[in-house]
Enzyme design. Structure first.
Site, mmCIF file in Angstrom:
data_model
loop_
_atom_site.group_PDB
_atom_site.id
_atom_site.type_symbol
_atom_site.label_atom_id
_atom_site.label_comp_id
_atom_site.label_asym_id
_atom_site.label_seq_id
_atom_site.Cartn_x
_atom_site.Cartn_y
_atom_site.Cartn_z
ATOM 1 N N ASP A 558 0.831 -1.203 0.000
ATOM 2 C CA ASP A 558 0.000 0.000 0.000
ATOM 3 C C ASP A 558 0.869 1.258 0.000
ATOM 4 O OD1 ASP A 558 -2.489 1.211 0.035
ATOM 5 O OD2 ASP A 558 -3.244 -0.095 1.629
ATOM 6 N N ASP A 618 -10.433 2.624 -3.501
ATOM 7 C CA ASP A 618 -11.013 1.413 -2.883
ATOM 8 C C ASP A 618 -12.442 1.205 -3.403
ATOM 9 O OD1 ASP A 618 -8.699 1.732 -1.481
ATOM 10 O OD2 ASP A 618 -9.613 1.536 0.500
#
Ligand code: GLA
Length: 839
Positions: A558, A618
């Protein structure tokens, strides 16, 4: 001694040098120096000052080269449409009894070819230099130059004649080591005279220097003589050695101009010759104290001395696989590996971002040996494709490179349009980490902080019990919140022992025993996105080692808490982790970047070393999400523009599938009404993800899918379980996602109401989807003529992949489909050819 040594610049050597140079892309800003050993032996890219960016000088000299060989090899040399090309060739021809007229005729043909293949390239034709070695005579040389001047004039090339000025070569050891090859003094004259021809601002950077070292053989003695003539800096990395060092164009291989070649040799060397060259070079460096950051000594011996301060030894035969060598030489793969090794040790990035041009395509592509490969090129102009490796062809009608490559290796080819040249690097391996997009399950949206060993085991059991593994979902991936807040005192990430009391290794064994693969999560910044566990920034080596030791097969990496938002920093950070992983994990380890598409990772993710990257925010359990994006429609907007970049081992990821959630997810509800989507919308999402060749990841509690026979209880939690299970395991849809070509579908219609995608499949089938983007049910008429991937000379059978209904006998030029689609619904077909006509 000298004569014996020179005899080594023989045909096998030259073939090796042509082969390795051929693998180096040279773009439209390159100035190529083409010729024989006199060109080959010089450090061209260091020799000039004030050459304006982005121009750069590239050595394309081949010791021993003859004029007909240059003609044979000129096509690939100019495939990148170089800015300029300087050619000096002919002395070896004369030395082998070839007549001046033949030299001139070969050079004439060479210039004509350059003009035909790359009209923009400005050619500087150089006179040959004087020499009386062997059968060479000054008269034949003068005659050759007279003819070359005519050839230059005839072809509109600039001609430069330094014959008289360089006459001392024939008699003065200050100019030549052997009556043919140049010393520093002669090179500096040459360098000064040609600098302004390369560019009006360009100056020779050489300083007066010491003479050649006559203790040594050929190339080594002359090269050592001029090392002191070219200024170095404290950032420079010197590559010392014999032939293996000499023939690497290190600055080009690493895109780092501070990698300086200090090797000597012009052909295969014995260990003794290599040793003597190395010793003399190091001695010279010690005596002259040039500035540098590190020295890497390349040796073909299996053992090498230990590092000595800033001097590092690389015993290449021990460090590299056999397939990095070509007899006594390194091959292009070997050069790349050595370059990467050095850059890894220097903690430097090994790649740079190639800027997008008017042509839209991937620049780093992959294929598996003997398996189908395709690359889509989207171009505004007419384009040509140059130097495809054997087995690949250019399909102009479909703007696609396609075929099969039989041999592993690193290949370079070019996409040439009127205004630009794109250099494509193709890596062919027997196995790739992601020949097709990975499929699995990510824990984040199910558990967040409530993750535990027990829960992960329950998921593993369910994957197998439900047959999801057989459908392809084999990666079970831990997401954020598996570690505790701080690292240990010795710098390691620590899994939370309250959550994982049996340890990670035991869990990995359990997952593997179920035939599944295990994924882990970390972050390239100082903390992960939850803020609750440390990131891997600065700890890449330790973490990669731990992930490998624990038995993981995939890392999702990430990008929260990164030092700054720039693409350069991201490229560096992702490259650092890729290099650490490469050291510690096996070749099939999947490196999955997650910076949410913010820095266009489809332009540099593969170059950083990843095989898939999140392209979007997301995903959320809704059709459109104005606050956080991540609705299905938000993803469509992204993928409509990035489809040409997708291919084998380089997938843009549309993030987790929302199917099965029905509003029950955790972060997937942010910015939504919490009710989830309609079954139509979930189906649309699954179809589109498959059309795009996105990795397919589930993120709902699959134990809810049991039909009353759950080992977790008898409750049926999910009224849609059968439909959900059928959708996520739909074999036909998954086959689109896992198609061996790995291409993403191209939008052929996109307006407020309709999205029509076409996806070419390996073997000639075509997938077509139609999505109703409007909020009302609508009738649709699909003209097969609009599906440009269909071949009008064939008829097709179309299979509707949800209902399974087939329609035979469809003629692309004439037929239409009529159908009704509910709001946000999608229909998808696979078109198979029924007939094939030969033309
Ligand atoms: C980011 C990622 C998500 C998830 C969370 C975990 O938001 O994009 O997929 O991994 O972090 O904190």
């Amino acid at each position: 001694m000298l004569a014996a040594w020179m005899a080594w610049a023989d045909l096998p050597f030259r073939q090796h040098r042509y082969e390795t140079l051929r693998a180096l892309p040279a773009d439209s800003n390159a100035i190529l120096m083409v010729g024989n050993s006199i060109t080959d032996m010089f450090a061209w890219h260091e020799a000039f000052d004030h050459l304006p960016q982005p121009y750069h000088v590239c050595n394309r000299g081949v010791s021993g080269a003859l004029s007909d060989e240059v003609l044979e090899n000129i096509d690939w040399m100019v495939a990148g449409h170089p800015y300029k090309l300087l050619l000096m060739i002919g002395t070896n021809d004369l030395g082998s009894g070839i007549a001046p007229q033949t030299v001139a005729a070969n050079v004439d043909s060479t210039l004509q070819r350059i003009h035909r293949l790359s009209p923009r390239t400005q050619v500087i034709l150089h006179s040959i230099l004087p020499s009386t070695v062997g059968t060479r005579t000054l008269d034949a040389e003068r005659e050759t130059n007279r003819l070359l001047a005519q050839v230059a004039e005839h072809n509109g090339a600039t001609y430069i004649d330094l014959f008289d000025e360089m006459m001392p070569i024939t008699s003065d050891t200050a100019y030549s080591i052997d009556g043919l090859h140049l010393t520093a003094r002669a090179y500096s004259i040459w360098c000064r005279r040609i600098a302004p021809l390369l560019h009006p601002d360009c100056r020779c950077a050489m300083q007066p220097t010491s003479p050649a070292d006559h203790r040594l053989w050929g190339s080594a003695s002359m090269r050592i003589g001029y090392y002191g003539a070219i200024p170095t800096t404290p950032n420079d990395i010197l590559i010392v050695g014999g032939e293996m060092a000499k023939c690497g164009e290190w600055n080009e291989l690493t895109s780092n101009p501070r990698m300086l070649n200090r090797g000597g040799g012009w052909g295969a060397m014995s260990d003794e010759q290599e040793n003597a060259t190395i010793e003399a070079t190091l001695e010279y460096i010690a005596a002259h104290k040039p500035e540098y950051k590190a020295i890497y000594v390349l040796t073909q011996r299996r053992e090498a001395p230990a590092d000595n301060g800033r001097i590092h030894y690389l015993p290449l035969r021990a460090l590299l696989d056999e397939d990095c060598f070509d007899g006594p030489y390194l091959n292009s793969r070997g050069y790349l590996q050595v370059a990467q090794l050095i850059m890894e040790r220097e903690g430097d990035k090994v790649t740079h971002i190639q800027e997008p041009t008017t042509t839209t395509c991937a620049h780093t592509v992959f294929a598996t040996t003997g398996r189908p490969f395709a690359q889509r090129i989207k171009a505004a102009d007419n384009i040509a494709v140059k130097h495809l490796p054997q087995g690949l062809t250019w399909n102009a009608r479909h703007s696609r490179i396609e075929g099969t490559v039989g041999k592993t290796g690193e290949y370079t080819y070019y996409i040439v349009s009127e205004h630009s040249t794109d250099t494509i690097r193709l890596t062919v391996r027997d196995q790739l980490p992601q020949a097709t997009p990975f499929m699995g399950l990510l824990t984040w949206n199910i558990f967040e902080d409530e993750i535990s060993d027990q829960r992960v085991r329950t998921l593993a059991n369910a994957i197998v019990d439900l047959g999801l593994d057989k459908a392809g979902y084999r990666y079970l991936c831990l997401d954020d919140r598996w570690a505790i807040y701080d690292r240990s005192t010795d710098g390691h990430l620590r899994y939370d022992t309250a959550k994982f009391p049996l340890g990670m290794k035991a869990l990995a064994d359990y997952i593997h025993d179920h035939g599944l693969r295990f994924g882990i999560y970390s972050d390239g910044g100082t903390r992960t996105c939850s803020g609750q566990q440390p990131g891997s920034l600065g700890h890449e080596a330790t973490d990669a080692q731990d992930f490998a030791d624990w038995g993981f097969d995939l890392l999702k990496y990430d990008y929260c808490y990164a030092p700054d938002p720039s693409t350069d920093t991201a490229l560096q950070i992702y490259t650092n982790m890729a290099q650490a992983l490469k050291k510690h994990t096996s070749a099939d380890f999947i490196y999955y970047m997650c910076e949410w598409g913010e820095r266009k990772p489809w332009l540099w993710g593969a170059e950083a070393g990843a095989t898939c990257w999140r392209a979007t925010a997301d995903t959320r359990d809704c059709w459109e999400n104005p606050t956080y994006k991540g609705g299905v429609l938000d993803n469509i907007r992204v993928f409509n523009n990035i489809w040409p970049y997708t291919g084998i081992n380089r997938y843009s990821d549309a993030d987790m599938l929302m199917c099965g959630l029905h509003g029950s997810g955790k972060s997937s509800n942010a910015g939504t009404d919490g009710k989830g989507m309609s079954q139509e919308e979930y189906r649309t999402q699954m179809i589109l993800w498959c059309m795009w060749s996105s990795p397919l990841t589930l993120c709902f509690d699959i134990t809810n899918l049991y039909d009353g026979h759950s080992r977790c209880g008898t409750k049926v939690y999910n009224p849609y379980y059968q439909e959900d299970l059928a959708l996520i395991t739909n074999h036909e849809l998954i086959a689109l996602d896992q198609d061996p070509w790995g291409l993403a579908a191209e939008p052929i219609v996109m307006d407020d109401q309709w999205l029509v995608l076409q996806k070419p499949l390996a073997g000639g089938d075509v997938a077509v989807s139609v999505t109703n983007l409007s909020d009302r049910a609508a009738d649709c008429a699909l003209n097969l003529r609009d599906i440009t991937e269909l071949d009008e000379t064939n008829t097709y059978q179309a299979t509707h992949l949800i209902s399974g209904r087939t329609t035979p006998g469809l003629r692309p030029a004439h037929d239409q489909f009529w159908f009704k689609l509910p709001a946000h619904g999608t229909a998808v077909w696979r078109f198979e050819m029924e007939t094939s006509h030969t033309h």
